[in-house]
Design an enzyme around this catalytic site. Sequence first.
Site, PDB file in Angstrom:
ATOM      1  N   HIS A   1      -8.711   3.369  -3.297  1.00  0.00           N
ATOM      2  CA  HIS A   1      -7.370   2.978  -2.849  1.00  0.00           C
ATOM      3  C   HIS A   1      -6.663   2.162  -3.930  1.00  0.00           C
ATOM      4  O   HIS A   1      -6.556   0.944  -3.826  1.00  0.00           O
ATOM      5  CB  HIS A   1      -7.513   2.178  -1.554  1.00  0.00           C
ATOM      6  CG  HIS A   1      -6.240   1.739  -0.920  1.00  0.00           C
ATOM      7  ND1 HIS A   1      -4.998   2.257  -1.261  1.00  0.00           N
ATOM      8  CD2 HIS A   1      -5.992   0.807   0.048  1.00  0.00           C
ATOM      9  CE1 HIS A   1      -4.062   1.660  -0.523  1.00  0.00           C
ATOM     10  NE2 HIS A   1      -4.637   0.787   0.266  1.00  0.00           N
TER      11      HIS A   1
ATOM     12  N   CYS B   1      -0.914   2.558   6.471  1.00  0.00           N
ATOM     13  CA  CYS B   1      -0.707   1.170   6.900  1.00  0.00           C
ATOM     14  C   CYS B   1      -0.372   0.333   5.673  1.00  0.00           C
ATOM     15  O   CYS B   1      -0.777   0.658   4.553  1.00  0.00           O
ATOM     16  CB  CYS B   1      -1.930   0.635   7.632  1.00  0.00           C
ATOM     17  SG  CYS B   1      -3.402   0.431   6.611  1.00  0.00           S
TER      18      CYS B   1
ATOM     19  N   CYS C   1       0.805  -1.225   0.000  1.00  0.00           N
ATOM     20  CA  CYS C   1       0.000   0.000   0.000  1.00  0.00           C
ATOM     21  C   CYS C   1       0.835   1.271   0.000  1.00  0.00           C
ATOM     22  O   CYS C   1       0.326   2.348  -0.315  1.00  0.00           O
ATOM     23  CB  CYS C   1      -0.928   0.015   1.212  1.00  0.00           C
ATOM     24  SG  CYS C   1      -1.939  -1.458   1.375  1.00  0.00           S
TER      25      CYS C   1
END
Length: 427
Positions: free
Chosen positions: A383, A413, A90
């Site tokens: 995302h 995160c 991520c």
Amino acid sequence: MADRAVYLVDGVRTPFLKAKNEPGPFRASDLATRALQMLLMRQRLDPAVLDEVILGCAAPRADEVNIGRVVALRAGCGRKVPGWTVMRNCASGMQAIDSAAAQILSGRADLIVAGGVDALSHAPVLFSDEFVRFLGRFAAAKSPAQKLAALRQLRLRDLKPVIGLMKGLTDPVVKQLMGQTAETLATRFGITREEMDAFAVESHRRAAAAHEAGHFAHEMTPLFDAQGRFYAHDDGVRPDSSLEKLAKLKPFFDRYGRVTPGNSSQITDGATMLLVASEAAVKRYRLEPVARLVDTHWAGLDPAQMGLGPVHAATPLLQRAGWALDDVDFWEINEAFAAQVLACLKAWESDDYCRSELGLPMALGPIDRSRLNVDGGAIALGHPVGASGARIVWHLVEVLQRHNAKRGIAAICIGGGLGGAMRIERL
């Protein structure tokens, strides 16, 4: 970073487009190429003077493996500008910025484009291992009888496709989907379904208001597809989101859980690109930087509680700066899940967590919600894994400029039990 400054000059992203159960209109390289082209068009320099293009991508297509190089060439940077790709799940886009900063701080580069991209709607559907073995046996068979014997070994269950995205979102160590780790945090910190849904509604409300006010206008470049369709906005934002509507959604990761598609980030396609420069490049090319990357921290933690990564990464930044939480003017914390962001806030407010996990004497305290993700976050915007880390960094700069503020922290995160955070100072 005191000896050699790292400046953020400009940033551009595409609209974030929600995946809709089929490949979207743009491949990852299409999105990143468009963002890079627009970024370069806004500068007074020849793209050939770039030292490098560094692109974060978590799920490149098989024909775009070193997508950083592909995009550099397609965007017109020329054959002599190296391009390369980084992957930190991520935080891949944030890692690209950090890699650019490391090159500048080492003196090996002065002017770099760094960013991130993913087109998750193009994530592959795979054959099962059993079906691949069958294909091998069938290809090796020479006679019709041997091929028939191979066919008799094929079972219908072997034809079941493997969803590549689900594999990618499953931690290989703890064997949990990312949403299951969010459920763990919700249980640990006593976060209710109503709290999660309320956080999600607010994310959509803020994102819709930001679009209406034009707060994304400078950072976003529109897209046109091959059929001439126009994409000018993040299409996952739901201005009519409400607690009543979200309450109707069923938990996705645990039938008795609280994490739903409505209080989770969306599967999305998008790209973000930033121009990163040394002081020498700023002077040489008469650039006008708007912020400085002051400090970066990467942290590791239990993969089963990866959503707390922002706490473990941002806290050392605060300690090195000698800051309390409320010394930060604005925060961007990536919204992988509402439960995950809420857990971070509760962890900072917990004496027990701060003592046992962070080695602090007491809780750091609360974050003023009016300073956190002021224009919404990934729950509303989406995302695209490789792009999100770069998006929150550049949007934080935009927020600091708009509010005439100075200090910001962007944190994210990371699947696998990691956290990343960057401390930004507006010039």
